[in-house]
Design a protein around this motif. Structure first.
Motif, PDB file in Angstrom:
ATOM      1  N   UNK A  58      39.672  39.946  26.630  1.00 48.44           N
ATOM      2  CA  UNK A  58      38.750  41.075  26.724  1.00 48.44           C
ATOM      3  C   UNK A  58      38.701  41.593  28.155  1.00 48.44           C
ATOM      4  N   UNK A  59      38.793  42.902  28.319  1.00 45.52           N
ATOM      5  CA  UNK A  59      38.847  43.501  29.652  1.00 45.52           C
ATOM      6  C   UNK A  59      37.516  43.379  30.400  1.00 45.52           C
ATOM      7  N   UNK A  60      37.595  42.883  31.620  1.00 41.73           N
ATOM      8  CA  UNK A  60      36.510  42.920  32.600  1.00 41.73           C
ATOM      9  C   UNK A  60      37.048  43.769  33.743  1.00 41.73           C
ATOM     10  N   UNK A  61      36.514  44.950  33.936  1.00 43.39           N
ATOM     11  CA  UNK A  61      37.114  45.915  34.857  1.00 43.39           C
ATOM     12  C   UNK A  61      36.515  45.857  36.256  1.00 43.39           C
ATOM     13  N   UNK A  62      37.373  46.157  37.233  1.00 45.92           N
ATOM     14  CA  UNK A  62      36.956  46.198  38.636  1.00 45.92           C
ATOM     15  C   UNK A  62      37.598  47.414  39.305  1.00 45.92           C
ATOM     16  N   UNK A  63      36.788  48.182  40.000  1.00 44.97           N
ATOM     17  CA  UNK A  63      37.284  49.320  40.771  1.00 44.97           C
ATOM     18  C   UNK A  63      37.283  48.939  42.248  1.00 44.97           C
ATOM     19  N   UNK A  64      38.421  49.132  42.918  1.00 46.13           N
ATOM     20  CA  UNK A  64      38.572  48.692  44.305  1.00 46.13           C
ATOM     21  C   UNK A  64      38.881  49.861  45.235  1.00 46.13           C
ATOM     22  N   UNK A  65      38.449  49.730  46.461  1.00 47.45           N
ATOM     23  CA  UNK A  65      38.954  50.622  47.500  1.00 47.45           C
ATOM     24  C   UNK A  65      40.358  50.160  47.849  1.00 47.45           C
ATOM     25  N   UNK A  66      41.249  51.094  48.092  1.00 49.50           N
ATOM     26  CA  UNK A  66      42.639  50.747  48.372  1.00 49.50           C
ATOM     27  C   UNK A  66      42.738  49.750  49.518  1.00 49.50           C
ATOM     28  N   UNK A  67      43.381  48.610  49.260  1.00 53.27           N
ATOM     29  CA  UNK A  67      43.599  47.597  50.283  1.00 53.27           C
ATOM     30  C   UNK A  67      42.426  46.667  50.518  1.00 53.27           C
ATOM     31  N   UNK A  68      41.347  46.810  49.736  1.00 52.26           N
ATOM     32  CA  UNK A  68      40.128  46.020  49.942  1.00 52.26           C
ATOM     33  C   UNK A  68      39.834  45.192  48.690  1.00 52.26           C
TER      34      UNK A  68
END
Length: 235
Positions: A58-68
């Protein structure tokens, strides 16, 4: 100034039923993609970090700043057994988002695997840890840890929309996402395709044996749909 919404950490989506997971484990990404009309796959560069890795969950999503990777750390500790952490790393290729330590922690917590639109490092050790990790490549440079980011929101990962609670399947061919509202339909079609392919493989094997025995004259193993399709082109 960091906006409040950039720090969002909403509740984790419910795990998909175990029977759905077990059905998906009997399939592969190619069957599932065919069932979805040859769609749903992430960019071809997202591949397992070591041979033989497969992940279903099951997907647990994460949004990241590029390179962080600050929110990737937090995402790991928001997870548990049954979840696949899917991170939008913006396709960044100058810094690795994770290595041996984070992979070890994710495995200890029980995550089924991690998918990242970006690079990782510690290739040898990741292979030894054997947590299924899918990424675009490797680089020694470490990441920043400043944020911002978000957890359990809709993201785009390597060209595919991913929502918390979607079905994630990854293998040697790549990673595919099945939206929650299409899982039952997709698995049903993929299972039918699996049965069809099993019969085709047996037909092909039988034909080869007959050919070797000189008994294949007048026998055709062309799939039934081919004749009508090819007629459109004058054959």
């Amino acid at each position: 100034m960091i906006r409040k919404e950039s720090l969002q950490m909403s509740y984790t989506a419910p795990l998909l039923p175990q029977d759905i997971i077990e059905r998906a484990k009997k399939l592969n990404t190619t069957l599932i993609s065919d069932a979805m009309g040859c769609t749903g796959s992430m960019h071809y560069t997202v591949k397992p970090v070591a041979p033989g890795m497969k992940v279903v969950g099951t997907a647990l999503t994460v949004d990241l700043r590029a390179g962080d990777n600050l929110f990737l750390h937090q995402g790991i500790y928001c997870g548990s057994e049954g979840y696949v952490l899917v991170a939008d790393g913006k396709g960044h290729t100058e810094n690795a988002y994770l290595g041996e330590l984070m992979a070890g922690a994710a495995k200890a917590i029980g995550l089924e695997g991690i998918v990242i639109d970006g690079f990782v490092r510690d290739k040898e050790m990741l292979g030894e840890i054997r947590l299924p990790i899918f990424a675009k490549g490797f680089i020694p440079n470490g990441p920043f840890k400043d944020g911002p980011g978000a957890i359990n929101i809709p993201i785009s990962c390597a060209g595919v929309a991913v929502h918390p609670g979607d079905l994630v399947v990854g293998d040697e061919d790549g990673v595919i996402i099945v939206p929650k509202d299409k899982i039952e339909e997709t698995l049903h079609k993929a299972e039918n395709k699996f049965e069809y392919e099993e019969k085709r493989l047996q037909t092909i094997a039988n034909y080869e044996e007959k050919r070797k025995q000189g008994k294949a004259d007048g026998v055709s193993i062309a799939p039934p749909w081919l004749k009508d399709k090819i007629k459109e082109f004058g054959f």
